[in-house]
Design a protein around this motif. Structure first.
Motif, PDB file in Angstrom:
ATOM      1  N   GLY A   1       0.827  -1.194   0.000  1.00 34.63           N
ATOM      2  CA  GLY A   1       0.000   0.000   0.000  1.00 34.63           C
ATOM      3  C   GLY A   1       0.866   1.251   0.000  1.00 34.63           C
ATOM      4  N   GLU A   2       0.288   2.375  -0.348  1.00 38.21           N
ATOM      5  CA  GLU A   2       1.045   3.618  -0.445  1.00 38.21           C
ATOM      6  C   GLU A   2       0.248   4.742   0.220  1.00 38.21           C
ATOM      7  N   SER A   3       0.913   5.588   0.902  1.00 37.13           N
ATOM      8  CA  SER A   3       0.217   6.674   1.571  1.00 37.13           C
ATOM      9  C   SER A   3       1.036   7.943   1.490  1.00 37.13           C
ATOM     10  N   VAL A   4       0.414   9.034   1.229  1.00 39.89           N
ATOM     11  CA  VAL A   4       1.064  10.329   1.336  1.00 39.89           C
ATOM     12  C   VAL A   4       0.824  10.815   2.744  1.00 39.89           C
ATOM     13  N   GLY A   5       1.914  10.926   3.513  1.00 40.26           N
ATOM     14  CA  GLY A   5       1.778  11.167   4.941  1.00 40.26           C
ATOM     15  C   GLY A   5       0.978  12.401   5.264  1.00 40.26           C
ATOM     16  N   LEU A   6       1.107  13.473   4.453  1.00 45.38           N
ATOM     17  CA  LEU A   6       0.448  14.704   4.826  1.00 45.38           C
ATOM     18  C   LEU A   6      -1.028  14.692   4.476  1.00 45.38           C
ATOM     19  N   HIS A   7      -1.503  13.871   3.582  1.00 38.49           N
ATOM     20  CA  HIS A   7      -2.874  13.927   3.126  1.00 38.49           C
ATOM     21  C   HIS A   7      -3.665  12.697   3.527  1.00 38.49           C
ATOM     22  N   LEU A   8      -3.051  11.564   3.703  1.00 38.45           N
ATOM     23  CA  LEU A   8      -3.712  10.341   4.120  1.00 38.45           C
ATOM     24  C   LEU A   8      -2.995   9.844   5.356  1.00 38.45           C
ATOM     25  N   PRO A   9      -3.430  10.286   6.535  1.00 41.67           N
ATOM     26  CA  PRO A   9      -2.682   9.984   7.745  1.00 41.67           C
ATOM     27  C   PRO A   9      -2.752   8.545   8.203  1.00 41.67           C
TER      28      PRO A   9
ATOM     29  N   LEU B   1      -2.598   4.353   7.089  1.00 44.60           N
ATOM     30  CA  LEU B   1      -2.302   3.340   6.092  1.00 44.60           C
ATOM     31  C   LEU B   1      -2.546   1.973   6.710  1.00 44.60           C
ATOM     32  N   SER B   2      -3.370   1.169   6.078  1.00 41.85           N
ATOM     33  CA  SER B   2      -3.660  -0.161   6.573  1.00 41.85           C
ATOM     34  C   SER B   2      -3.150  -1.190   5.573  1.00 41.85           C
ATOM     35  N   VAL B   3      -2.345  -2.133   6.053  1.00 43.31           N
ATOM     36  CA  VAL B   3      -1.779  -3.147   5.165  1.00 43.31           C
ATOM     37  C   VAL B   3      -1.952  -4.522   5.780  1.00 43.31           C
ATOM     38  N   GLN B   4      -1.887  -5.518   4.931  1.00 41.34           N
ATOM     39  CA  GLN B   4      -1.976  -6.901   5.382  1.00 41.34           C
ATOM     40  C   GLN B   4      -0.600  -7.374   5.826  1.00 41.34           C
TER      41      GLN B   4
ATOM     42  N   GLY C   1       4.247  -5.923  14.581  1.00 43.48           N
ATOM     43  CA  GLY C   1       5.093  -5.044  15.381  1.00 43.48           C
ATOM     44  C   GLY C   1       5.475  -3.752  14.690  1.00 43.48           C
ATOM     45  N   ASP C   2       5.186  -3.652  13.407  1.00 42.33           N
ATOM     46  CA  ASP C   2       5.457  -2.418  12.671  1.00 42.33           C
ATOM     47  C   ASP C   2       4.337  -1.402  12.844  1.00 42.33           C
ATOM     48  N   SER C   3       3.238  -1.812  13.443  1.00 44.07           N
ATOM     49  CA  SER C   3       2.115  -0.895  13.665  1.00 44.07           C
ATOM     50  C   SER C   3       2.557   0.246  14.567  1.00 44.07           C
ATOM     51  N   ALA C   4       2.456   1.469  14.069  1.00 45.67           N
ATOM     52  CA  ALA C   4       2.938   2.650  14.800  1.00 45.67           C
ATOM     53  C   ALA C   4       2.634   3.871  13.951  1.00 45.67           C
ATOM     54  N   VAL C   5       2.985   5.020  14.476  1.00 39.50           N
ATOM     55  CA  VAL C   5       2.961   6.251  13.685  1.00 39.50           C
ATOM     56  C   VAL C   5       4.384   6.527  13.212  1.00 39.50           C
ATOM     57  N   TYR C   6       4.524   6.844  11.944  1.00 40.14           N
ATOM     58  CA  TYR C   6       5.837   7.098  11.349  1.00 40.14           C
ATOM     59  C   TYR C   6       5.947   8.578  10.989  1.00 40.14           C
ATOM     60  N   PHE C   7       7.025   9.187  11.455  1.00 41.73           N
ATOM     61  CA  PHE C   7       7.299  10.600  11.173  1.00 41.73           C
ATOM     62  C   PHE C   7       8.545  10.726  10.315  1.00 41.73           C
ATOM     63  N   CYS C   8       8.458  11.594   9.316  1.00 36.51           N
ATOM     64  CA  CYS C   8       9.679  11.996   8.635  1.00 36.51           C
ATOM     65  C   CYS C   8      10.163  13.304   9.257  1.00 36.51           C
TER      66      CYS C   8
ATOM     67  N   LEU D   1       0.436   3.618  10.652  1.00 41.23           N
ATOM     68  CA  LEU D   1       0.445   2.344   9.939  1.00 41.23           C
ATOM     69  C   LEU D   1      -0.238   1.285  10.794  1.00 41.23           C
ATOM     70  N   SER D   2      -1.265   0.657  10.238  1.00 48.52           N
ATOM     71  CA  SER D   2      -1.954  -0.443  10.925  1.00 48.52           C
ATOM     72  C   SER D   2      -1.745  -1.718  10.121  1.00 48.52           C
ATOM     73  N   VAL D   3      -1.306  -2.762  10.795  1.00 50.41           N
ATOM     74  CA  VAL D   3      -1.031  -4.029  10.120  1.00 50.41           C
ATOM     75  C   VAL D   3      -2.098  -5.045  10.520  1.00 50.41           C
ATOM     76  N   LYS D   4      -2.807  -5.552   9.517  1.00 51.52           N
ATOM     77  CA  LYS D   4      -3.861  -6.522   9.763  1.00 51.52           C
ATOM     78  C   LYS D   4      -3.284  -7.932   9.721  1.00 51.52           C
ATOM     79  N   PRO D   5      -3.566  -8.738  10.736  1.00 52.33           N
ATOM     80  CA  PRO D   5      -3.003 -10.103  10.766  1.00 52.33           C
ATOM     81  C   PRO D   5      -3.681 -11.019   9.754  1.00 52.33           C
TER      82      PRO D   5
END
Lengths: 117, 112
Positions: free
Chosen positions: A1-9, A11-14, A83-90, A113-117
């Motif tokens: 998946g792809e997300s633009v951090g400033l416009h789509l806060p 991101l949900s991925v499998q 374990g990658d589920s978190a908020v990512y800041f640049c 970033l939300s990771v679905k099991p």
């Protein structure tokens, strides 16, 4: 998946998929860029950095890409795990600014970033 | 793991109380910072210091004050806490301006 951090806060991925988190930076003079990961209830933790004389840098399961032409930074996470589920800041910095406050790091708004099991 | 510490981790106090949030680092960094962050939101720089006896206000106006008497110590004080001060406060340090900042675990403050 792809997300633009400033416009789509968010991101949900499998689990097992690759994640791409994007960031648009603001200062053309910035010569140093950092990605941070912040888990719930904790302070931001350094993940990876890149200098402006590089286009790509790889770490363990993470890759940062820098496109100075369009002032764009991305973080790629391979085989995303729960374990990658978190908020990512640049963050961007100007290390040439030896003493001025303009050299302080500028943080992006963050992407969750939300990771679905 | 960065060697930067914050105490307390959690604090619940009543309106009008004076509080001091502690931040210490053992990395010998000259540059230190305080950020305010609401849950799930962006970081706002409220104070920074480039060395002993040097303190500056950040981008976000804050009623707090800071001091830097020793390199390793950068406490933040609220003279009279109000509910609007409820937030998470993060301390960070760096070796140079514009270089990687290392963050403490944060203090979550609740003012009733």
């Amino acid at each position: 998946g792809e997300s633009v951090g400033l416009h789509l806060p968010t991101l949900s991925v499998q689990e097992g998929d690759n994640s791409i988190i994007n960031c648009a930076y603001s200062n053309s003079a910035s010569d140093y860029f950092i990605w941070y990961k912040q888990e719930s209830g904790k302070g931001p933790q350094f993940i990876i950095d890149i200098r402006s004389n590089m286009d790509k840098r790889q770490g363990q399961r993470v890759t940062v890409l820098l496109n100075k032409t369009v002032k764009h930074l991305s973080l790629q996470i391979a085989a995303t795990q729960p374990g990658d589920s978190a908020v990512y800041f640049c963050a961007e910095g100007d290390r040439k600014n030896y003493g001025g406050s303009q050299g302080n790091l500028i943080f992006g708004k963050g992407t969750k970033l939300s990771v679905k099991p | 793991e960065a060697d930067i510490y914050q105490t307390p981790r959690y604090l619940v106090i009543g309106t009008g109380k004076k509080i001091t949030l502690e931040c210490s680092q053992t990395m010998g960094h000259d540059k230190m910072y305080w950020y305010q962050q609401d849950p799930g939101m962006e970081l706002h720089l409220i104070h920074y210091s480039y060395g002993v006896n040097s303190t500056e206000k950040g981008d976000l106006s804050s009623e707090s004050t800071v001091s830097r008497i020793r390199t390793e110590h950068f406490p933040l004080t609220l003279e009279s806490a109000r509910p609007s001060h409820t937030s998470q406060y993060l301390c960070a340090s760096s070796e140079y301006v514009g270089s990687t900042q290392y963050f403490g675990p944060g203090t979550r403050l609740t003012v009733l």
